[in-house]
Motif scaffolding. Sequence first.
Motif, PDB file in Angstrom:
ATOM      1  N   CYS A   1      71.383 -51.418 -43.192  1.00 19.13           N
ATOM      2  CA  CYS A   1      71.004 -52.747 -43.683  1.00 19.13           C
ATOM      3  C   CYS A   1      69.988 -52.589 -44.810  1.00 19.13           C
ATOM      4  O   CYS A   1      69.613 -51.468 -45.157  1.00 19.13           O
ATOM      5  CB  CYS A   1      70.420 -53.597 -42.548  1.00 19.13           C
ATOM      6  SG  CYS A   1      68.906 -52.899 -41.845  1.00 19.13           S
ATOM      7  N   GLY A   2      69.531 -53.688 -45.335  1.00 22.54           N
ATOM      8  CA  GLY A   2      68.587 -53.643 -46.451  1.00 22.54           C
ATOM      9  C   GLY A   2      67.253 -53.006 -46.062  1.00 22.54           C
ATOM     10  O   GLY A   2      66.695 -52.196 -46.813  1.00 22.54           O
ATOM     11  N   THR A   3      66.766 -53.368 -44.884  1.00 25.46           N
ATOM     12  CA  THR A   3      65.501 -52.788 -44.420  1.00 25.46           C
ATOM     13  C   THR A   3      65.614 -51.276 -44.326  1.00 25.46           C
ATOM     14  O   THR A   3      64.697 -50.545 -44.710  1.00 25.46           O
ATOM     15  CB  THR A   3      65.135 -53.362 -43.033  1.00 25.46           C
ATOM     16  OG1 THR A   3      65.120 -54.781 -43.127  1.00 25.46           O
ATOM     17  CG2 THR A   3      63.782 -52.863 -42.565  1.00 25.46           C
TER      18      THR A   3
ATOM     19  N   LEU B   1      65.494 -49.717 -47.785  1.00 24.39           N
ATOM     20  CA  LEU B   1      64.116 -49.734 -48.298  1.00 24.39           C
ATOM     21  C   LEU B   1      63.261 -48.691 -47.581  1.00 24.39           C
ATOM     22  O   LEU B   1      62.447 -47.991 -48.212  1.00 24.39           O
ATOM     23  CB  LEU B   1      63.512 -51.135 -48.131  1.00 24.39           C
ATOM     24  CG  LEU B   1      64.117 -52.187 -49.076  1.00 24.39           C
ATOM     25  CD1 LEU B   1      63.914 -53.596 -48.532  1.00 24.39           C
ATOM     26  CD2 LEU B   1      63.499 -52.059 -50.470  1.00 24.39           C
TER      27      LEU B   1
ATOM     28  N   TYR C   1      58.635 -58.668 -47.608  1.00 24.54           N
ATOM     29  CA  TYR C   1      59.551 -59.245 -46.619  1.00 24.54           C
ATOM     30  C   TYR C   1      59.132 -58.835 -45.203  1.00 24.54           C
ATOM     31  O   TYR C   1      58.691 -57.701 -44.980  1.00 24.54           O
ATOM     32  CB  TYR C   1      60.950 -58.717 -46.940  1.00 24.54           C
ATOM     33  CG  TYR C   1      62.107 -59.450 -46.307  1.00 24.54           C
ATOM     34  CD1 TYR C   1      62.526 -60.675 -46.791  1.00 24.54           C
ATOM     35  CD2 TYR C   1      62.802 -58.887 -45.239  1.00 24.54           C
ATOM     36  CE1 TYR C   1      63.601 -61.332 -46.232  1.00 24.54           C
ATOM     37  CE2 TYR C   1      63.889 -59.538 -44.678  1.00 24.54           C
ATOM     38  CZ  TYR C   1      64.280 -60.765 -45.177  1.00 24.54           C
ATOM     39  OH  TYR C   1      65.346 -61.400 -44.619  1.00 24.54           O
TER      40      TYR C   1
ATOM     41  N   THR D   1      60.421 -57.790 -42.439  1.00 25.75           N
ATOM     42  CA  THR D   1      60.842 -56.576 -41.741  1.00 25.75           C
ATOM     43  C   THR D   1      60.161 -55.339 -42.311  1.00 25.75           C
ATOM     44  O   THR D   1      60.153 -54.290 -41.666  1.00 25.75           O
ATOM     45  CB  THR D   1      62.369 -56.388 -41.817  1.00 25.75           C
ATOM     46  OG1 THR D   1      62.748 -56.389 -43.200  1.00 25.75           O
ATOM     47  CG2 THR D   1      63.108 -57.492 -41.095  1.00 25.75           C
TER      48      THR D   1
ATOM     49  N   GLN E   1      59.209 -56.932 -54.921  1.00 19.23           N
ATOM     50  CA  GLN E   1      60.287 -57.691 -54.294  1.00 19.23           C
ATOM     51  C   GLN E   1      60.735 -58.782 -55.256  1.00 19.23           C
ATOM     52  O   GLN E   1      59.949 -59.648 -55.632  1.00 19.23           O
ATOM     53  CB  GLN E   1      59.793 -58.280 -52.980  1.00 19.23           C
ATOM     54  CG  GLN E   1      60.860 -58.967 -52.171  1.00 19.23           C
ATOM     55  CD  GLN E   1      60.298 -59.522 -50.877  1.00 19.23           C
ATOM     56  OE1 GLN E   1      59.607 -58.845 -50.123  1.00 19.23           O
ATOM     57  NE2 GLN E   1      60.584 -60.784 -50.616  1.00 19.23           N
TER      58      GLN E   1
ATOM     59  N   ASP F   1      62.849 -54.121 -54.670  1.00 22.04           N
ATOM     60  CA  ASP F   1      63.676 -54.646 -53.583  1.00 22.04           C
ATOM     61  C   ASP F   1      64.567 -55.708 -54.234  1.00 22.04           C
ATOM     62  O   ASP F   1      64.104 -56.801 -54.555  1.00 22.04           O
ATOM     63  CB  ASP F   1      62.771 -55.245 -52.500  1.00 22.04           C
ATOM     64  CG  ASP F   1      63.569 -55.950 -51.413  1.00 22.04           C
ATOM     65  OD1 ASP F   1      64.796 -56.104 -51.566  1.00 22.04           O
ATOM     66  OD2 ASP F   1      62.952 -56.365 -50.411  1.00 22.04           O
TER      67      ASP F   1
ATOM     68  N   CYS G   1      67.266 -57.200 -53.065  1.00 24.71           N
ATOM     69  CA  CYS G   1      68.035 -58.038 -52.136  1.00 24.71           C
ATOM     70  C   CYS G   1      68.153 -59.477 -52.644  1.00 24.71           C
ATOM     71  O   CYS G   1      67.151 -60.067 -53.038  1.00 24.71           O
ATOM     72  CB  CYS G   1      67.370 -58.061 -50.770  1.00 24.71           C
ATOM     73  SG  CYS G   1      67.624 -56.570 -49.811  1.00 24.71           S
ATOM     74  N   TYR G   2      69.345 -60.016 -52.598  1.00 26.42           N
ATOM     75  CA  TYR G   2      69.682 -61.394 -52.989  1.00 26.42           C
ATOM     76  C   TYR G   2      69.688 -61.605 -54.503  1.00 26.42           C
ATOM     77  O   TYR G   2      69.982 -62.710 -54.957  1.00 26.42           O
ATOM     78  CB  TYR G   2      68.707 -62.419 -52.384  1.00 26.42           C
ATOM     79  CG  TYR G   2      68.944 -62.725 -50.931  1.00 26.42           C
ATOM     80  CD1 TYR G   2      70.223 -62.999 -50.460  1.00 26.42           C
ATOM     81  CD2 TYR G   2      67.891 -62.771 -50.030  1.00 26.42           C
ATOM     82  CE1 TYR G   2      70.432 -63.294 -49.127  1.00 26.42           C
ATOM     83  CE2 TYR G   2      68.091 -63.068 -48.698  1.00 26.42           C
ATOM     84  CZ  TYR G   2      69.367 -63.329 -48.253  1.00 26.42           C
ATOM     85  OH  TYR G   2      69.574 -63.630 -46.928  1.00 26.42           O
TER      86      TYR G   2
ATOM     87  N   SER H   1      71.166 -54.411 -49.962  1.00 28.43           N
ATOM     88  CA  SER H   1      72.076 -54.413 -48.817  1.00 28.43           C
ATOM     89  C   SER H   1      73.487 -54.789 -49.258  1.00 28.43           C
ATOM     90  O   SER H   1      73.663 -55.678 -50.091  1.00 28.43           O
ATOM     91  CB  SER H   1      71.581 -55.448 -47.803  1.00 28.43           C
ATOM     92  OG  SER H   1      72.613 -55.768 -46.885  1.00 28.43           O
TER      93      SER H   1
ATOM     94  N   LYS I   1      74.800 -58.360 -48.406  1.00 30.36           N
ATOM     95  CA  LYS I   1      74.374 -59.447 -49.281  1.00 30.36           C
ATOM     96  C   LYS I   1      75.220 -59.329 -50.561  1.00 30.36           C
ATOM     97  O   LYS I   1      76.368 -58.897 -50.491  1.00 30.36           O
ATOM     98  CB  LYS I   1      72.873 -59.350 -49.534  1.00 30.36           C
ATOM     99  CG  LYS I   1      72.076 -59.650 -48.252  1.00 30.36           C
ATOM    100  CD  LYS I   1      70.584 -59.572 -48.478  1.00 30.36           C
ATOM    101  CE  LYS I   1      69.842 -59.926 -47.195  1.00 30.36           C
ATOM    102  NZ  LYS I   1      68.398 -59.645 -47.315  1.00 30.36           N
TER     103      LYS I   1
HETATM  104  C1  LIG Z   1      67.364 -59.443 -46.560  1.00 31.76           C
HETATM  105  C2  LIG Z   1      66.207 -58.850 -47.235  1.00 31.76           C
HETATM  106  C3  LIG Z   1      65.660 -57.641 -46.807  1.00 31.76           C
HETATM  107  C4  LIG Z   1      66.108 -56.899 -45.582  1.00 31.76           C
HETATM  108  O1  LIG Z   1      67.460 -56.761 -45.473  1.00 31.76           O
HETATM  109  P1  LIG Z   1      68.190 -56.679 -44.053  1.00 31.76           P
HETATM  110  O2  LIG Z   1      69.554 -56.326 -44.457  1.00 31.76           O
HETATM  111  O3  LIG Z   1      68.072 -58.007 -43.406  1.00 31.76           O
HETATM  112  O4  LIG Z   1      67.527 -55.596 -43.271  1.00 31.76           O
HETATM  113  C5  LIG Z   1      64.587 -57.138 -47.518  1.00 31.76           C
HETATM  114  N1  LIG Z   1      64.092 -57.796 -48.578  1.00 31.76           N
HETATM  115  C6  LIG Z   1      64.585 -58.960 -48.987  1.00 31.76           C
HETATM  116  C7  LIG Z   1      63.974 -59.650 -50.178  1.00 31.76           C
HETATM  117  C8  LIG Z   1      65.661 -59.526 -48.348  1.00 31.76           C
HETATM  118  O5  LIG Z   1      66.151 -60.687 -48.767  1.00 31.76           O
END
Ligand SMILES: *Cc1c(COP(=O)(O)O)cnc(C)c1O
Length: 427
Positions: free
Chosen positions: A96-98, A101, A123, A125, A176, A211, A213-214, A234, A237
């Motif tokens: 996963c994304g976490t 990272l 984030y 996590t 991020q 980071d 993500c998204y 991830s 996403k």
């Molecule tokens: C979703 C997300 C993560 C973590 O990703 P997971 O796949 O949920 O572990 C980390 N940083 C950001 C900004 C995210 O949106």
Amino acid sequence: MELVQMYESLGLSRAVYEYGEQVLASLESRFAAVDQVAEYNQAKVIRAMQENRVDATCFAATTGYGYDDVGRERLEKVYASAFGTEAALVRPQITCGTHALAVALGANLLPGDELLSPVGAPYDTLEEVIGIRPSKCSLKEYGVSYRQAELLPDGSFDYDAIRAAINEKTKLITIQRSKGYATRPTFSVQQIGELIAFCKQVKPGVICMVDNCYGEFVETLEPSNVGADMIVGSLIKNPGGGLAPIGGYICGRADLVERCAYRLSAPGLGQEVGANLGLLPSLYQGFFLAPTVVSGALKGAIFAANVYERLGFPVVPNGSEERHDIIQAVQLGSAERMLAFCRGIQAAAPVDSYVTPVPWAMPGYDSEVVMAAGAFVQGSSIELSADGPIREPYAVYFQGGLTWYHAKLGILMSLQKLVDAGLVVLP
Ligand SMILES: *Cc1c(COP(=O)(O)O)cnc(C)c1O
């Protein structure tokens, strides 16, 4: 059957549909801009696949150690080409994304090094990854310290605080891109480029990681095009395009990515191992579809912002702002409205449409959380989903949609449930 009748058969009233059409009529130029970015990014992905001579041999399954996995190696080259980096690690073994990272940080920070976030808290996590919240195997446990510089009240970078926070121990700076579930703004790629340039001016040689993500494919550039040494994300996403059933990526400088591969598998093994287990066709095809899928999700977010803003609800980003990620927050102001909104998203789903979302206690949250999702891939947030903690200001976070039409239906159904419950009156 007419479209309106088709929608009526799904439980959507003519009144809500027509309100939606009114809102849509004002969004033509916004949608055209989204389409242009998608068209550019589609060409970018196709070029990356052509440059690396993707062919049917890339789709073969491997098992065991996965030595000489041509498809895996070429997929990594495709990501590197598309994101403009020397190297890439793209693996189903990244869960996963976490995890991606954590690998990127753990591989490139050694005892005595310091990690800096110049954009405030990371984030949720990542708190345990870093050791902000105590955890076994955190970076802190391994002797890596952490510092963060808060953003200014208007959400911009506090350059003085960042300069003061960078010291002789600062080894890696994590930025991020998306606000995630925080209230700060999401940063544009250009802003991230300016921040990276500043940090490298203060400390040449510091590693800048984003980071991502998204954020992938929301703009024509990625942070790797403006100086980031690593970008991380991830596959369930944006870049998985809804087809990748698992995975994460780290793209960047070859020396840094190599360390990530050593961390992910084992020192000495690195990128040479990791069977693809037959997942490569969906990873390739998902990446191919990702620019279009992201454009659908973006249109959904823009539509949702405008639908709810006109009804008087605060929305972040607002209806006319430029977008830098796919997340839309809508402040509904009450628990009842949050539940009705989520019932609508759920009722529009292709999967699990018959279930009713209910608030639930979640690990790591101090209040109950409600979630709506009917996804093909569990937890996939490039698929249409909504969630939020049941507390002030009673905001739902809405994201994804594999197609614009599904996102549209989901948003209209959310409004339908609010109207049906007498919690919103149409203008
Ligand atoms: C979703 C997300 C993560 C973590 O990703 P997971 O796949 O949920 O572990 C980390 N940083 C950001 C900004 C995210 O949106």
